[in-house]
Write a protein that holds these residues in place. Structure first.
Motif, mmCIF file in Angstrom:
data_model
loop_
_atom_site.group_PDB
_atom_site.id
_atom_site.type_symbol
_atom_site.label_atom_id
_atom_site.label_comp_id
_atom_site.label_asym_id
_atom_site.label_seq_id
_atom_site.Cartn_x
_atom_site.Cartn_y
_atom_site.Cartn_z
ATOM 1 N N LEU A 200 0.832 -1.201 0.000
ATOM 2 C CA LEU A 200 0.000 0.000 0.000
ATOM 3 C C LEU A 200 0.867 1.253 0.000
ATOM 4 O O LEU A 200 0.574 2.221 -0.696
ATOM 5 N N ASP A 201 1.943 1.217 0.779
ATOM 6 C CA ASP A 201 2.807 2.397 0.889
ATOM 7 C C ASP A 201 3.376 2.833 -0.448
ATOM 8 O O ASP A 201 3.442 4.030 -0.743
ATOM 9 N N LYS B 209 3.337 8.952 -2.051
ATOM 10 C CA LYS B 209 3.517 10.278 -2.654
ATOM 11 C C LYS B 209 2.330 11.206 -2.416
ATOM 12 O O LYS B 209 2.432 12.404 -2.601
ATOM 13 N N TYR B 210 1.205 10.640 -1.972
ATOM 14 C CA TYR B 210 0.019 11.456 -1.700
ATOM 15 C C TYR B 210 -0.122 11.806 -0.222
ATOM 16 O O TYR B 210 -1.048 12.507 0.159
ATOM 17 N N ARG B 211 0.772 11.293 0.594
ATOM 18 C CA ARG B 211 0.687 11.531 2.048
ATOM 19 C C ARG B 211 1.707 12.548 2.492
ATOM 20 O O ARG B 211 2.758 12.688 2.039
#
Length: 95
Positions: free
Chosen positions: A87-88, A93-95
């Motif tokens: 998931l990471d 890049k969106y977190r």
């Protein structure tokens, strides 16, 4: 066995206006499973071994029935890569 992502959505058939509460019971199954997961507005995505994740989906469906659904439609997506997928790597890049 490699790590995969499984996204699933349960659509319980209910009498009345309690479908969110029934979906919450399915999410509880995921939360108690100990696997890494993300709940989204349209589906829950989990990370782990495929057999384990499919078993969680089965238990989530059963939780919907136990909570009062007369039937459950479940949509499943699987992202498989022999070397594994996390998931990471998809959302970092969106977190």
């Amino acid at each position: 066995m490699s790590i995969v992502n499984v996204g699933f959505q349960v659509l319980p058939k209910t009498k009345g206006d309690n479908s969110y509460q029934i979906v919450d019971k399915a999410i509880e199954v995921v939360q108690k499973s100990g696997v890494k997961y993300e709940v989204g507005p349209m589906e829950t995505v989990m990370e782990g071994e495929l057999d384990v994740l499919i078993d969680i989906v089965k238990r989530a469906q059963e939780a919907c029935i136990t909570a009062g659904a007369s039937e459950v439609m479940t949509y499943i997506k699987i992202h498989y890569r022999p070397e594994g997928v996390t998931l990471d790597e998809k959302i970092a890049k969106y977190r």
